[in-house]
Design an enzyme around this catalytic site. Structure first.
Site, PDB file in Angstrom:
ATOM      1  CG  MET A 178      -1.903  -1.122   1.289  1.00 45.64           C
ATOM      2  SD  MET A 178      -2.929  -1.034   2.770  1.00 45.64           S
ATOM      3  CE  MET A 178      -1.752  -1.543   4.025  1.00 45.64           C
ATOM      4  CG  PHE A 193       1.289   7.727   7.254  1.00 45.53           C
ATOM      5  CD1 PHE A 193       0.862   8.700   6.380  1.00 45.53           C
ATOM      6  CD2 PHE A 193       1.129   7.930   8.618  1.00 45.53           C
ATOM      7  CE1 PHE A 193       0.297   9.876   6.850  1.00 45.53           C
ATOM      8  CE2 PHE A 193       0.573   9.110   9.094  1.00 45.53           C
ATOM      9  CZ  PHE A 193       0.153  10.083   8.204  1.00 45.53           C
ATOM     10  N   GLY A 194       2.333   4.401   4.615  1.00 46.84           N
ATOM     11  CA  GLY A 194       2.762   3.316   3.739  1.00 46.84           C
ATOM     12  C   GLY A 194       3.020   2.002   4.455  1.00 46.84           C
ATOM     13  CB  SER A 195       1.705  -0.364   5.809  1.00 48.04           C
ATOM     14  OG  SER A 195       0.446   0.176   5.459  1.00 48.04           O
ATOM     15  NE  ARG A 196       5.109  -7.664   2.176  1.00 51.35           N
ATOM     16  CZ  ARG A 196       6.130  -8.114   1.456  1.00 51.35           C
ATOM     17  NH1 ARG A 196       7.037  -7.265   1.010  1.00 51.35           N
ATOM     18  NH2 ARG A 196       6.255  -9.393   1.188  1.00 51.35           N
TER      19      ARG A 196
END
Length: 237
Positions: free
Chosen positions: A108, A195-198
């Protein structure tokens, strides 16, 4: 067995309301001070423009669209998050199953919706959280070294599906709503990552994968695998 409480979906996710209110207050105060104290209108309008763009970016990050899977999800594994497929591979899962699984990973970016949904209907068997590093979430080693939460759901056919929320370089907080023993459905939110992640999903060997590398997927909308009526029971812990 209790049924999991439904999370009310808002246009702005509840995980972001506090931050957005604080951010608006600070930016509004800064701009008002500049408006009344600076004699240079270009400075004021420049700061106002930057403040507006910054606030809209964060507001966009915390958006929470109303979604319902439009078809019968029985036997399917639905994408738990928005983003791009960055891994489809057979791996050794050493935290819960201790055997080989098919791993499907979704990365993401900061521009994706960051709410996470349950990938299958079933009963939550396991929920755990581990502290770790904050490597870039698209890196393969982030799934074993980064801070992460693990959720295992057993479907009505006895198939255990593991989903792992993984923090990224910018993500500093993983929120998990799942509770052990509660029944969940694909239309319910499993958690949120700031925020940005997976998000990684681990499936039994032999599962039919329905997505490809680099494919864009939508949480709660895109089927990523078909379990069928595979009967599988995890080993006793």
């Amino acid at each position: 067995m209790r049924r999991i409480k439904r999370i009310k979906v808002h246009k702005v996710h509840r995980e972001g309301t506090g931050l957005l209110l604080s951010m608006f207050t600070i930016l509004f105060t800064v701009n008002m001070v500049l408006y009344y104290t600076t004699g240079n209108k270009f400075i004021f309008y420049g700061v106002l423009a930057v403040s507006t763009v910054l606030f809209l970016i964060v507001l966009n990050f915390f958006r929470s669209p109303y979604r319902r899977f439009p078809f019968d999800s029985e036997g399917l594994v639905i994408a738990p998050a928005d983003g791009s497929i960055v891994a489809i591979e057979e791996v050794m899962e050493n935290q819960y199953f201790h055997d080989r699984r098919i791993q499907v990973s979704i990365f993401m970016s900061v521009f994706n919706v960051h709410a996470n949904w349950f990938p299958v209907n079933g009963t939550v068997q396991h929920v755990s959280h581990r502290k770790g590093r904050f490597l870039a979430a698209y890196l393969p080693k982030s799934c074993t070294e980064n801070e992460r939460s693990t959720i295992v759901v057993r479907t009505d056919y006895g198939v255990d599906v593991l989903t792992r929320q993984i923090a990224g370089a910018m993500a500093r907080r993983i929120v998990t709503y799942a509770k052990e023993g509660e029944y969940c459905e694909v239309n319910e939110q499993m958690g949120f990552i700031k925020f940005g992640s997976r998000v990684d999903t681990f499936l039994p060997l032999g599962t039919e994968i329905l997505v490809e590398m680099d494919q864009k997927v939508t949480g709660n909308q895109t089927p990523i695998a078909r379990l069928g009526k595979i009967t599988y029971t995890a080993p006793e812990k």
